[in-house]
Write an enzyme that holds these catalytic residues in place. Structure first.
Site, PDB file in Angstrom:
ATOM      1  N   SER A  25      -7.107 -17.387   4.975  1.00  0.00           N
ATOM      2  CA  SER A  25      -7.117 -16.142   4.175  1.00  0.00           C
ATOM      3  C   SER A  25      -8.372 -15.323   4.472  1.00  0.00           C
ATOM      4  CB  SER A  25      -7.069 -16.482   2.677  1.00  0.00           C
ATOM      5  OG  SER A  25      -8.110 -17.370   2.332  1.00  0.00           O
ATOM      6  N   ASN A 112      -8.720 -23.792  -6.272  1.00  0.00           N
ATOM      7  CA  ASN A 112      -7.710 -23.063  -7.055  1.00  0.00           C
ATOM      8  C   ASN A 112      -8.328 -22.274  -8.210  1.00  0.00           C
ATOM      9  OD1 ASN A 112      -6.115 -24.400  -5.271  1.00  0.00           O
ATOM     10  ND2 ASN A 112      -5.131 -25.748  -6.764  1.00  0.00           N
ATOM     11  N   THR A 157      11.876  24.448 -13.833  1.00  0.00           N
ATOM     12  CA  THR A 157      12.670  23.239 -14.034  1.00  0.00           C
ATOM     13  C   THR A 157      13.686  23.271 -12.898  1.00  0.00           C
ATOM     14  OG1 THR A 157      14.293  24.324 -15.450  1.00  0.00           O
ATOM     15  CG2 THR A 157      12.418  23.294 -16.569  1.00  0.00           C
ATOM     16  N   HIS A 158      14.039  22.127 -12.389  1.00  0.00           N
ATOM     17  CA  HIS A 158      14.944  22.046 -11.225  1.00  0.00           C
ATOM     18  C   HIS A 158      14.409  22.843 -10.034  1.00  0.00           C
ATOM     19  CE1 HIS A 158      17.858  20.507 -14.209  1.00  0.00           C
ATOM     20  NE2 HIS A 158      17.376  21.489 -14.970  1.00  0.00           N
ATOM     21  N   SER A 279      -1.795  21.819  14.527  1.00  0.00           N
ATOM     22  CA  SER A 279      -0.808  21.241  15.435  1.00  0.00           C
ATOM     23  C   SER A 279      -1.376  21.205  16.836  1.00  0.00           C
ATOM     24  CB  SER A 279       0.453  22.110  15.406  1.00  0.00           C
ATOM     25  OG  SER A 279       1.207  21.915  16.572  1.00  0.00           O
ATOM     26  N   LYS A 285      -0.851  26.759  13.367  1.00  0.00           N
ATOM     27  CA  LYS A 285      -0.520  25.927  12.211  1.00  0.00           C
ATOM     28  C   LYS A 285      -1.721  25.475  11.390  1.00  0.00           C
ATOM     29  CE  LYS A 285       2.832  24.529  10.936  1.00  0.00           C
ATOM     30  NZ  LYS A 285       3.869  23.536  11.187  1.00  0.00           N
ATOM     31  N   ASN A 287      -1.674  22.743   8.319  1.00  0.00           N
ATOM     32  CA  ASN A 287      -0.750  21.863   7.599  1.00  0.00           C
ATOM     33  C   ASN A 287      -1.462  21.078   6.490  1.00  0.00           C
ATOM     34  OD1 ASN A 287       1.355  22.568   9.383  1.00  0.00           O
ATOM     35  ND2 ASN A 287       0.669  21.021  10.859  1.00  0.00           N
ATOM     36  N   GLU A 292       0.100  15.223   2.255  1.00  0.00           N
ATOM     37  CA  GLU A 292       1.266  14.460   2.715  1.00  0.00           C
ATOM     38  C   GLU A 292       0.962  12.968   2.812  1.00  0.00           C
ATOM     39  OE1 GLU A 292       3.642  17.540   5.573  1.00  0.00           O
ATOM     40  OE2 GLU A 292       1.681  16.907   6.242  1.00  0.00           O
ATOM     41  N   TYR A 319      -0.524 -24.273  -8.910  1.00  0.00           N
ATOM     42  CA  TYR A 319      -0.954 -23.538  -7.708  1.00  0.00           C
ATOM     43  C   TYR A 319      -0.004 -23.807  -6.549  1.00  0.00           C
ATOM     44  CZ  TYR A 319      -3.609 -21.649  -3.851  1.00  0.00           C
ATOM     45  OH  TYR A 319      -3.989 -20.905  -2.763  1.00  0.00           O
ATOM     46  N   GLN A 324      -1.899 -17.225  -1.949  1.00  0.00           N
ATOM     47  CA  GLN A 324      -2.856 -16.673  -0.991  1.00  0.00           C
ATOM     48  C   GLN A 324      -2.295 -15.423  -0.307  1.00  0.00           C
ATOM     49  OE1 GLN A 324      -5.204 -19.259   1.680  1.00  0.00           O
ATOM     50  NE2 GLN A 324      -4.139 -18.291   3.380  1.00  0.00           N
TER      51      GLN A 324
HETATM   52  N1  ARG Z   1      -7.542 -19.491   0.021  1.00  0.00           N
HETATM   53  C1  ARG Z   1      -6.702 -19.910  -1.053  1.00  0.00           C
HETATM   54  C2  ARG Z   1      -6.150 -18.690  -1.812  1.00  0.00           C
HETATM   55  O1  ARG Z   1      -6.536 -17.607  -1.539  1.00  0.00           O
HETATM   56  C3  ARG Z   1      -7.376 -20.822  -2.018  1.00  0.00           C
HETATM   57  C4  ARG Z   1      -7.348 -22.195  -1.520  1.00  0.00           C
HETATM   58  C5  ARG Z   1      -6.507 -23.120  -2.249  1.00  0.00           C
HETATM   59  N2  ARG Z   1      -5.980 -24.006  -1.286  1.00  0.00           N
HETATM   60  C6  ARG Z   1      -5.243 -25.081  -1.580  1.00  0.00           C
HETATM   61  N3  ARG Z   1      -4.763 -25.711  -0.566  1.00  0.00           N
HETATM   62  N4  ARG Z   1      -4.973 -25.430  -2.791  1.00  0.00           N
HETATM   63  O2  ARG Z   1      -5.309 -18.818  -2.683  1.00  0.00           O
END
Ligand code: ARG
Length: 494
Positions: A25, A112, A157-158, A279, A285, A287, A292, A319, A324
């Protein structure tokens, strides 16, 4: 080179490169790395206070953590061979102070509860930023509205000319909507600000932890109850993202209007060059690209919300690693929402409103017909539906002059308006957009006196909201200052 020590005991370390990347992560963990150092410090202070860790180990660990706080976590901790920043940072700590000390920080916790705490802390900060940026945009809308209390324009409206209104009334509508977005962010904060730390993997811990203490050190209102819910709940993310989605749905409407208003058909607004593009082929142009892109960001934010909802739906307690995958969507949505608020405030602040064009359009399309019908009701005693039909028939006949209205009244209701006192002069005043607007002075209406009052009231509301922003920010700063002071005391004196 440090390896991922979390994996050392149970697993061999021969992961394919793509699996390392897939599992890690790390990219999203940049959002929470600084928070994680604070979480480590609070956890360590608690371990020491409770006598769970001895003073020598606590001293060494706190010294290293303060180093990470001041100089940043070593870059190597962010390598994807670590499953996350928690594992990477632990490896760096152990490299720095040795496993005898460094291997003791993770007592009585799990990644966790650690990650859930970090995400809540970072999101808390982002919610305060969103609250503040919402107030900034509201301030720009209020300033602009205040300068245009008597700027008559057509209301729609509309997307058809409907009734005259003012630019102030139009902008105040957005300010009011944004004040509800503010309230949603503020409300999400209240439920978010509970601390999961000490829940460990999900079943809490047999160590004598003091969860009240860590919660208070980290600026949370209280520890979260049920430890299973604490590690697995992500509804706070759903709430934050849905508040962002609702907010960007509103900012997108204003952007859509800026795009329409800047067309050659409408010409109600000229956007500053700084918020426009041109453009590569059509040299003439100009824009409204910024508006947007902002319109499209609504899709990004809504997509993040739908992703998060879909990821959490159906996850068994407690968990699961699926969680993640949710976190990057949270940051993507929050970041897009913040960008929209900041950019839109600048876009409106620098826009030039073409008040002549607005006035020119205000009376078009028989847009004061409602007022004329109202006059027949108020001054000549007609039922509203009868007056509505007479004016509608006159419009169908092609004019709102005395002869046509008289003919329409005969046709629709068999009555004479002339004999009841309708004159050309009275018709003219009823059809004057400025008079029509001035008549609409009920609470929330476009009459300049009422929008002036509303501006004052809304500015006070905004100031109160800004005060909440300051107090939230101050509470967080106070908590961090105290945490660092306690951490330094431990590092210096123990
Ligand atoms: N990197 C993990 C997350 O973002 C947390 C780690 C928990 N990993 C686990 N194997 N219990 O949720």
């Amino acid at each position: 080179m440090q390896r991922d020590l979390v994996r050392r005991g149970r697993l061999s370390d021969d992961r394919p490169e793509e699996v390392m990347h897939f599992l890690s992560s790390m990219t999203a963990d940049h959002w929470i790395a600084d928070m994680d150092v604070l979480v480590d410090m609070a956890h360590l202070l608690m371990l020491r206070k409770q006598g769970i860790i001895d003073s020598e180990a606590a001293h060494a660990l706190m010294g290293a953590l303060l180093g990470f706080y001041r100089d940043g976590i070593p870059a190597e901790a962010y390598d994807e061979r670590f499953e996350d920043i928690h594992a990477g940072k632990e490896a760096m700590l152990i490299a720095r102070v040795g496993e005898e000390f460094g291997g003791r920080l993770h007592m009585a916790r799990s990644r966790n509860d650690e990650v859930a705490t970090c995400i809540r802390m970072r999101l808390r900060r982002e919610l305060v930023a969103l609250m503040e940026e919402t107030c900034t945009l509201r301030g720009v809308l209020l300033e602009t509205a205040g300068a245009h209390l008597s700027t008559i324009m057509p209301g729609f409206t509309h997307l058809q000319h409907a009734q005259p209104t003012t630019l102030a009334h139009h902008l105040l509508a957005y300010e009011q909507a944004l004040s509800r977005d503010f309230a949603r962010f503020a409300d999400a904060y209240v439920r978010l600000n509970e601390c999961p730390l000490g829940s460990a993997a999900f079943a809490s811990t047999g160590f004598p932890v003091d969860r009240e203490y860590t919660a208070s050190l980290l600026g949370f209102d209280r520890p979260m109850g049920n430890s299973m819910d604490a590690v697995s709940a992500r509804d706070f993310a759903l709430e934050a993202l849905s508040a962002c989605a609702a907010m960007t749905a509103t900012t997108s409407r204003l952007c859509e209007e800026m795009a329409i208003w800047s067309t050659a058909f409408v010409r109600f607004v000229t956007l500053a060059d700084g918020y426009s593009s041109t453009s590569s082929i059509m040299p003439q142009k100009k824009n409204p690209d910024t508006a947007e892109i902002m319109r499209a960001k609504t899709g990004t934010v809504a997509g993040a919300l739908v992703s998060a909802l879909t990821i959490t739906k159906g996850l068994p307690m407690s968990y699961n690693r699926d969680l993640q995958e949710l976190t990057p969507h949270l940051w993507r949505g929050v970041e897009a929402a913040e960008e929209c608020l900041v950019v839109l405030a600048g876009l409106i602040r620098t826009a030039t409103f073409n008040t002549d064009r607005m006035a020119e359009e205000a009376g078009k399309g028989f847009s004061t017909a409602t007022e004329l019908a109202d006059v027949m009701v108020r001054e000549f005693g007609l039922p509203f539906r009868t007056a509505h039909s007479i004016v509608g028939r006159a419009v169908k006949m092609g004019a709102l002059d005395l002869d046509t209205l008289e003919a329409a009244a005969q046709e629709v209701a068999g009555l004479s308006l002339r004999t009841r006192g309708l004159t050309t002069g009275r018709i003219a005043s009823a059809l004057d957009p400025a008079i029509s607007v001035a008549e609409r002075g009920a609470i929330g209406g476009p009459a300049p006196a009422e929008t002036g009052r509303a501006c004052t009231e809304r500015k006070e509301k905004r100031a109160a909201d800004m005060a909440l922003v300051s107090s939230r920010r101050e509470a967080e700063n106070t908590a961090v200052t105290r945490l660092i002071a306690e951490a330094e005391r431990l590092a210096e004196h123990e």
